[in-house]
Design a protein around this motif. Structure first.
Motif, PDB file in Angstrom:
ATOM      1  N   ILE A 136       3.217  -5.912   1.048  1.00  0.00           N
ATOM      2  CA  ILE A 136       1.809  -5.537   0.857  1.00  0.00           C
ATOM      3  C   ILE A 136       1.710  -4.208   0.115  1.00  0.00           C
ATOM      4  O   ILE A 136       2.202  -3.179   0.594  1.00  0.00           O
ATOM      5  CB  ILE A 136       1.080  -5.440   2.225  1.00  0.00           C
ATOM      6  N   CYS A 137       1.081  -4.222  -1.041  1.00  0.00           N
ATOM      7  CA  CYS A 137       0.933  -2.985  -1.814  1.00  0.00           C
ATOM      8  C   CYS A 137       0.066  -1.994  -1.038  1.00  0.00           C
ATOM      9  O   CYS A 137      -1.011  -2.359  -0.556  1.00  0.00           O
ATOM     10  CB  CYS A 137       0.311  -3.287  -3.170  1.00  0.00           C
ATOM     11  N   PRO A 138       0.522  -0.738  -0.906  1.00  0.00           N
ATOM     12  CA  PRO A 138      -0.237   0.234  -0.102  1.00  0.00           C
ATOM     13  C   PRO A 138      -1.534   0.695  -0.789  1.00  0.00           C
ATOM     14  O   PRO A 138      -2.316   1.421  -0.191  1.00  0.00           O
ATOM     15  CB  PRO A 138       0.741   1.401   0.054  1.00  0.00           C
ATOM     16  N   HIS A 139      -1.749   0.286  -2.035  1.00  0.00           N
ATOM     17  CA  HIS A 139      -3.004   0.639  -2.695  1.00  0.00           C
ATOM     18  C   HIS A 139      -4.129  -0.300  -2.246  1.00  0.00           C
ATOM     19  O   HIS A 139      -4.946   0.049  -1.419  1.00  0.00           O
ATOM     20  CB  HIS A 139      -2.819   0.617  -4.227  1.00  0.00           C
ATOM     21  N   MET A 140      -4.124  -1.545  -2.716  1.00  0.00           N
ATOM     22  CA  MET A 140      -5.203  -2.464  -2.328  1.00  0.00           C
ATOM     23  C   MET A 140      -4.656  -3.836  -1.920  1.00  0.00           C
ATOM     24  O   MET A 140      -5.265  -4.860  -2.178  1.00  0.00           O
ATOM     25  CB  MET A 140      -6.256  -2.574  -3.433  1.00  0.00           C
ATOM     26  N   GLN A 141      -3.469  -3.782  -1.300  1.00  0.00           N
ATOM     27  CA  GLN A 141      -2.894  -4.926  -0.595  1.00  0.00           C
ATOM     28  C   GLN A 141      -2.577  -6.166  -1.452  1.00  0.00           C
ATOM     29  O   GLN A 141      -2.636  -7.301  -0.980  1.00  0.00           O
ATOM     30  CB  GLN A 141      -3.783  -5.330   0.604  1.00  0.00           C
ATOM     31  N   ALA A 142      -2.226  -5.943  -2.696  1.00  0.00           N
ATOM     32  CA  ALA A 142      -1.768  -7.076  -3.512  1.00  0.00           C
ATOM     33  C   ALA A 142      -0.333  -7.428  -3.112  1.00  0.00           C
ATOM     34  O   ALA A 142       0.397  -6.580  -2.591  1.00  0.00           O
ATOM     35  CB  ALA A 142      -1.828  -6.712  -4.988  1.00  0.00           C
ATOM     36  N   PRO A 143       0.096  -8.663  -3.339  1.00  0.00           N
ATOM     37  CA  PRO A 143       1.478  -9.028  -3.010  1.00  0.00           C
ATOM     38  C   PRO A 143       2.457  -8.528  -4.076  1.00  0.00           C
ATOM     39  O   PRO A 143       2.414  -8.977  -5.219  1.00  0.00           O
ATOM     40  CB  PRO A 143       1.440 -10.562  -2.978  1.00  0.00           C
ATOM     41  N   THR A 180       6.786  -3.234  -9.922  1.00  0.00           N
ATOM     42  CA  THR A 180       5.429  -2.918 -10.353  1.00  0.00           C
ATOM     43  C   THR A 180       4.462  -3.887  -9.692  1.00  0.00           C
ATOM     44  O   THR A 180       4.682  -5.103  -9.713  1.00  0.00           O
ATOM     45  CB  THR A 180       5.308  -3.028 -11.883  1.00  0.00           C
ATOM     46  N   CYS A 181       3.392  -3.341  -9.112  1.00  0.00           N
ATOM     47  CA  CYS A 181       2.395  -4.184  -8.453  1.00  0.00           C
ATOM     48  C   CYS A 181       1.606  -4.962  -9.520  1.00  0.00           C
ATOM     49  O   CYS A 181       1.244  -4.413 -10.545  1.00  0.00           O
ATOM     50  CB  CYS A 181       1.461  -3.325  -7.615  1.00  0.00           C
ATOM     51  N   PRO A 182       1.341  -6.249  -9.264  1.00  0.00           N
ATOM     52  CA  PRO A 182       0.649  -7.051 -10.285  1.00  0.00           C
ATOM     53  C   PRO A 182      -0.833  -6.697 -10.437  1.00  0.00           C
ATOM     54  O   PRO A 182      -1.448  -7.049 -11.441  1.00  0.00           O
ATOM     55  CB  PRO A 182       0.785  -8.482  -9.746  1.00  0.00           C
ATOM     56  N   PHE A 183      -1.409  -5.957  -9.465  1.00  0.00           N
ATOM     57  CA  PHE A 183      -2.862  -5.718  -9.492  1.00  0.00           C
ATOM     58  C   PHE A 183      -3.224  -4.526 -10.389  1.00  0.00           C
ATOM     59  O   PHE A 183      -3.921  -4.666 -11.385  1.00  0.00           O
ATOM     60  CB  PHE A 183      -3.344  -5.505  -8.046  1.00  0.00           C
ATOM     61  N   HIS A 184      -2.736  -3.316 -10.074  1.00  0.00           N
ATOM     62  CA  HIS A 184      -3.070  -2.145 -10.902  1.00  0.00           C
ATOM     63  C   HIS A 184      -1.831  -1.475 -11.477  1.00  0.00           C
ATOM     64  O   HIS A 184      -1.867  -0.346 -11.923  1.00  0.00           O
ATOM     65  CB  HIS A 184      -3.856  -1.103 -10.096  1.00  0.00           C
ATOM     66  N   ALA A 185      -0.716  -2.183 -11.383  1.00  0.00           N
ATOM     67  CA  ALA A 185       0.543  -1.751 -12.004  1.00  0.00           C
ATOM     68  C   ALA A 185       1.102  -0.428 -11.472  1.00  0.00           C
ATOM     69  O   ALA A 185       1.773   0.300 -12.195  1.00  0.00           O
ATOM     70  CB  ALA A 185       0.409  -1.718 -13.520  1.00  0.00           C
ATOM     71  N   LEU A 186       0.850  -0.106 -10.210  1.00  0.00           N
ATOM     72  CA  LEU A 186       1.556   1.047  -9.628  1.00  0.00           C
ATOM     73  C   LEU A 186       3.011   0.634  -9.425  1.00  0.00           C
ATOM     74  O   LEU A 186       3.309  -0.521  -9.156  1.00  0.00           O
ATOM     75  CB  LEU A 186       0.927   1.449  -8.294  1.00  0.00           C
ATOM     76  N   GLU A 187       3.902   1.640  -9.532  1.00  0.00           N
ATOM     77  CA  GLU A 187       5.330   1.323  -9.439  1.00  0.00           C
ATOM     78  C   GLU A 187       5.960   1.961  -8.212  1.00  0.00           C
ATOM     79  O   GLU A 187       5.663   3.113  -7.888  1.00  0.00           O
ATOM     80  CB  GLU A 187       6.043   1.891 -10.672  1.00  0.00           C
TER      81      GLU A 187
END
Ligand code: FES
Ligand SMILES: [Fe+2]
Length: 302
Positions: free
Chosen positions: A33-40, A54-61
């Motif tokens: 779970i991404c700690p930003h907005m919970q994307a997988p 890299t998160c698929p939602f807002h590309a945080l790494e």
């Protein structure tokens, strides 16, 4: 099964994690779970140079320790949880952050010293609880029904059973009827399976069951792995190992063995998914003490 630089999602004890392996064989695992907005995170991608996901939602790494990575720098503190892994031979183990109660078995290490890994088969999420799935592996009478088709097993007897803690060993004699030419044509593995099979099963409760079988030209060690994904879903796959003096053995039978293993898992899955809730049995069959042993371990371990 992991591949290189590919996010791989696993579910364990009701939680999702993402695993990946770097070019040089390092393996990482984070909470999915991404700690930003919970994307997988498992839907994201791995950067080969920085070894980050890299998160698929807002590309945080994030790096493998769960720290945010930005413009060539990592933060000091992790903001997402790494999962502690233990890599042993061909397998990756984890206690999912819980207190270990059972040691990691060396059953697979012993096999990989002697045998060669042919491949993985029967990877499946079974819609049934962990205990029901464990018990199938310790149940010798289900061969007569569940595996009647294709393997044509007509009787299966336990000739010896020894156990020491979480480890158990069973010798069984399985008798098969002749397969039809059509069946052998579809699956050549059936053609080299003898009619009377003296098999050995070794168990490392609760995760691993190895089925050792001999054919005139070689031996297989079919390793069944089980772990709980959720309370009602169990993951399984088979690591198929083989050894033979004949170099063509692997070439000829690799696909057939993996196919046969797929069929075994299919048949077990259909059986275990179709069960009504467990009740106290009103009839007993021979050889069931092996199953009671496993159930007792399960209850005590819990
Ligand atoms: S949800 Fe992952 S970067 Fe926003
Ligand atoms: Fe089975």
């Amino acid at each position: 099964m992991l591949g290189i630089n590919k996010p791989h999602k696993i579910t364990l004890n009701g939680k999702d994690y993402v695993l990946w392996q770097s070019q040089n064989g390092e393996i990482f695992a984070l909470d999915n779970i991404c700690p930003h907005m919970q994307a997988p995170l498992s839907e994201g991608w791995i950067c080969q140079e920085t070894n980050t996901i890299t998160c698929p939602f807002h590309a945080l790494e994030f790096d493998g320790n769960g720290r945010l990575y930005k413009e060539g720098k990592v933060d000091n503190t992790p903001i997402t949880q790494p999962l502690e892994l233990i890599v042993k031979d061909d397998c990756i183990w984890t206690y999912a952050g819980l207190e270990p109660k059972i040691p990691i078995p060396d059953l697979i290490s012993k096999i990989s010293e002697e045998y060669e890994l042919l491949g993985v088969a029967g990877e499946k999420s079974i819609k049934a609880d962990f205990l029901s799935n464990i018990l199938v592996n310790y149940d010798y009478n289900h061969q007569n029904g569940t595996h009647k088709e294709l393997f044509r097993i007509v009787s299966c007897k336990v000739s010896s059973f020894e156990n020491k803690g979480y480890y158990a060993k069973v010798e069984q004699e399985a008798i098969r009827e002749e397969n039809t030419i059509g069946e052998i044509f579809k699956n050549p593995a059936l053609g080299i399976m003898p009619k009377v099979m003296n098999n050995i099963l070794e168990y490392a409760f609760p995760s691993s069951t190895v089925f050792f079988a001999k054919a005139p030209i070689g031996q297989i060690a079919q390793t069944h792995i089980l772990y709980p994904e959720t309370e009602t879903q169990t993951k399984t796959f088979i690591l198929m190992y083989a050894k033979s003096k004949n170099p063509f053995f692997k070439l000829l039978f690799k696909r057939a063995f993996l196919e046969a293993a797929n069929t075994v898992v299919e048949q077990d899955t259909t059986a275990v998914e179709s069960l009504y809730p467990r009740e106290k049995a009103k009839i007993r069959l021979p050889g069931e003490e092996v199953m009671f042993y496993a159930e007792k371990l399960y209850r005590e371990w819990q």
